[in-house]
Design a protein around this motif. Sequence first.
Motif, PDB file in Angstrom:
ATOM      1  N   GLN A  78       1.149  -1.173   0.004  1.00 17.17           N
ATOM      2  CA  GLN A  78      -0.116  -0.073  -0.109  1.00 17.17           C
ATOM      3  C   GLN A  78       0.927   1.254  -0.005  1.00 17.17           C
ATOM      4  OE1 GLN A  78      -1.232  -0.556   4.459  1.00 17.17           O
ATOM      5  NE2 GLN A  78      -2.738   0.388   3.157  1.00 17.17           N
ATOM      6  N   ASP A  81       1.657   7.192   2.185  1.00 14.63           N
ATOM      7  CA  ASP A  81       0.886   8.146   2.866  1.00 14.63           C
ATOM      8  C   ASP A  81      -0.515   7.388   3.397  1.00 14.63           C
ATOM      9  OD1 ASP A  81      -0.077   7.490   0.048  1.00 14.63           O
ATOM     10  OD2 ASP A  81      -0.825   9.477  -0.289  1.00 14.63           O
ATOM     11  N   ILE A  82      -1.089   6.202   2.693  1.00 17.55           N
ATOM     12  CA  ILE A  82      -2.168   5.696   2.880  1.00 17.55           C
ATOM     13  C   ILE A  82      -2.095   4.989   4.258  1.00 17.55           C
ATOM     14  CG2 ILE A  82      -4.078   3.732   2.284  1.00 17.55           C
ATOM     15  CD1 ILE A  82      -4.433   6.520   0.711  1.00 17.55           C
TER      16      ILE A  82
END
Length: 89
Positions: A78, A81-82
Motif C-alpha cells: 500500500q 501515505d495511505i
Amino acid sequence: MRAIVTVVGQDRVGIIADVCSLLANNKVNVLDISQTVLQEYFTMIMLVDTAAAEMPFAQLVQYLREEGEKIGLSIHVQREDIFNAMHRI
C-alpha cells in the motif's frame, strides 16, 4: 512513490531473496527492511520506492499478491501515505 510492503508466511530459507527478486525485476527499490521470525512464522515489512516501476501501481500490487500466493506468502502493498493515515493516532 514510496510504499509499504508486508510479507507473512511459514518460515523457510530464501524468503527475503524471493521477495527482493520480485521487486528488483519490476524496478522497485528497497529503502528499508525489517523482518523477524515468530515461532515458525516469517514476518517482514519493507519501505520501497516504486518511482521507476514499469507497471502501474495497482497492477504491481496485484502482481506481488499473486506471485506471493504461488510461493506460499501473503504479500500486501500500500502507498506510504495511505499506510501512515491508517496508523495515525
